[in-house]
Enzyme design. Structure first.
Site, PDB file in Angstrom:
ATOM      1  N   CYS A 122      17.367  27.071 -39.610  1.00  0.00           N
ATOM      2  CA  CYS A 122      16.512  28.046 -38.927  1.00  0.00           C
ATOM      3  C   CYS A 122      15.707  28.821 -39.970  1.00  0.00           C
ATOM      4  CB  CYS A 122      17.351  28.996 -38.070  1.00  0.00           C
ATOM      5  SG  CYS A 122      16.336  30.088 -37.038  1.00  0.00           S
ATOM      6  N   GLU A 454      12.992  34.169 -16.815  1.00  0.00           N
ATOM      7  CA  GLU A 454      14.283  33.698 -16.320  1.00  0.00           C
ATOM      8  C   GLU A 454      14.886  32.667 -17.271  1.00  0.00           C
ATOM      9  OE1 GLU A 454      14.043  33.984 -11.528  1.00  0.00           O
ATOM     10  OE2 GLU A 454      12.445  32.825 -12.466  1.00  0.00           O
TER      11      GLU A 454
END
Length: 483
Positions: A122, A454
């Site tokens: 990452c 969402e």
């Protein structure tokens, strides 16, 4: 073109920025300018992040200045800002972990964060904490690579890699090896602090990749362009339009299928609620359903994950044993570890008190963050309002724990298969277990009619479920060591 330009002349291989496969170079490439993806996320249109955010800019800025590492509203903060209540809890917990009084020195905390983020390649998080290291101006030689760090920090590598990829393998012997007497030993308080940092940044890497967080534009790319090489193509270029997706963050079209998918999910939730009220499954049946779900999760996405992933050079210097990666908890034909039964060791009854005792107040902050993510609701699903989503949120959280071999005796795992379709399971497994492989196509493949906010909430649940699972295995091992 999706191939990294790093070390092009000296290294016979390069890495596809999409699927992360290592590709052998065929000929010298040509560097061409290409614009950075626009906005905080490669998956979510920038205007939707701005419009959907419920935090006014002034409040968001205050939170960032008070708690975030960068001191401004970076891309990660902007995407999390879609859920301001959670963002505040997250930033407060992270600030305490990295900046407030604690067992570990500040610069060591950031180095441990680098070690954790590097396990999943990452670069967003690695770069963030490398900048923090430069800001502090201490022990800069450590940034040359893990071999330049003190042996005491390097000794964390074993527990770092196991936590990141196979946390169920953590034993009290791992704890004993770190805290035994000697010049490189750790106190239990220091070790708990380190473990919480490791788990925090492993799971945060899942959120970064799962939400398509774009890198912050480097000053050397102030014109908004980066150089890419166009000599070689990865096979994923031929099979996918992902390379276009990174530049064109458009919303997925709403089709008849996606509408019917939403209605079918609503119907299944209603039916399951009715069945709960009418008939409760026996403990034996619940155990059988857990084992079935655990074994089925072995097959989810496994066909796409055969290729070995090699870390990029900027990150690989902080990684030892790079080939150690995720393997399923319940592997075919092998002696598998016993199921972790939450009734025997849970966060609420055991982990919380232990971590809070060894590292004051962090348990309270973590508990608040876990609860905020799990209880967060706006009582809607896509276009439907006044919907109780408790059942769906619990299925998402418990499915992650199921993949990690953790079982809740009071939960019917038959609900997981009813509520989570295969494309969502593939996404969950990828984001949780090998987040660096997450693609825009995976993100787009599930819940096509749902809002992006969402889907970000889904990522919050996956992140917190993963972090709690890592902590449960480690804290149980510490408890066994102490007794």
């Amino acid at each position: 073109m999706n191939v990294s330009a790093e070390s092009f002349t000296s290294n016979p291989f390069h890495i596809c920025n999409i699927c992360q496969k290592v590709i052998r170079k065929k000929e010298k490439g040509v560097s061409v300018p290409r614009p950075f993806s626009s906005g905080p996320s490669a998956f979510i249109p920038e205007e939707e992040i701005v419009e959907a955010s419920q935090v006014d800019p002034q409040t968001e800025q205050i939170l960032a200045e008070a708690y975030s590492l960068s001191g401004h509203v970076d891309h990660l903060t902007q995407v999390m800002g879609l859920h301001p209540h959670y963002l505040e809890s997250f930033l407060r917990s992270q600030f305490y972990l990295l900046r407030m009084d604690g067992p570990l020195p500040l610069h060591c905390r950031h180095y441990i964060a680098i070690m954790a983020a590097a396990r999943h390649q990452c670069s967003f998080l690695v770069s963030l904490h490398v900048r923090e290291f430069y800001r502090m101006g201490m022990c800069l030689d450590w940034l040359k690579g893990l071999q330049y760090a003190p042996q005491r920090l390097r000794n964390l590598n074993e527990i770092n890699k196991i936590l990141a990829h196979r946390p169920w393998l953590i034993t009290k012997e791992h704890i004993q090896n770190l805290v035994k007497t000697g010049e490189h030993s750790w106190s239990l308080a220091e070790l708990v602090h380190a473990v919480v940092i490791l788990a925090h940044f492993h799971s945060l890497a899942s959120f970064v990749f799962g939400s398509g967080i774009n890198p912050q534009v480097d000053p050397q790319h102030a014109n908004g362009f980066q150089s890419v090489y166009i000599s070689d193509y990865c096979t994923c270029d031929l099979a996918s339009d992902h390379h276009l997706d990174r530049d064109l963050s458009s919303t997925s079209p709403v089709t008849t299928d996606s509408v019917s998918e939403l209605e079918a999910l609503m119907d299944r939730m209603k039916r399951l609620q009715e069945e709960r009220e009418e008939d409760e499954a026996s403990q034996e049946e619940m155990a059988t359903r857990f084992e079935k779900e655990k074994k089925e999760s072995l097959l989810v996405g496994s066909g796409d994950m055969k290729d070995e992933v090699m870390p990029t050079s900027k990150v690989s210097r902080f990684v030892e044993d790079a080939t150690f990666g995720y393997q399923h908890f319940a592997r075919h034909g092998e002696d598998n570890p016993p199921t972790f039964r939450a009734q025997d060791y849970s966060w609420e009854d055991h982990g919380f008190s232990l971590v809070n005792r060894l590292y004051s107040d962090i348990g309270l902050l973590l508990d608040d963050k876990f609860r905020t993510a799990c209880d967060l609701t706006y009582y809607n699903m896509a276009s439907h309002e006044d919907v109780d989503t408790t059942m769906l949120r619990r299925a998402l959280f418990n499915y992650v724990h199921c993949m990690y071999g953790i079982r809740y005796d009071d939960y019917d795992y038959g609900e997981v298969n009813q509520l989570l379709e295969r494309s969502l399971k593939v996404y969950i497994k990828t984001v949780t277990c090998y987040p660096e492989r997450t693609t825009r196509r995976m993100y787009d493949s599930y819940w096509c009619q749902f809002r992006h906010s969402e889907k970000v909430h889904v990522n919050l649940l996956l992140m917190e479920a993963r972090m709690q699972a890592e902590l449960l295995y480690t804290l149980r091992a510490i408890t066994r060591y102490m007794t």
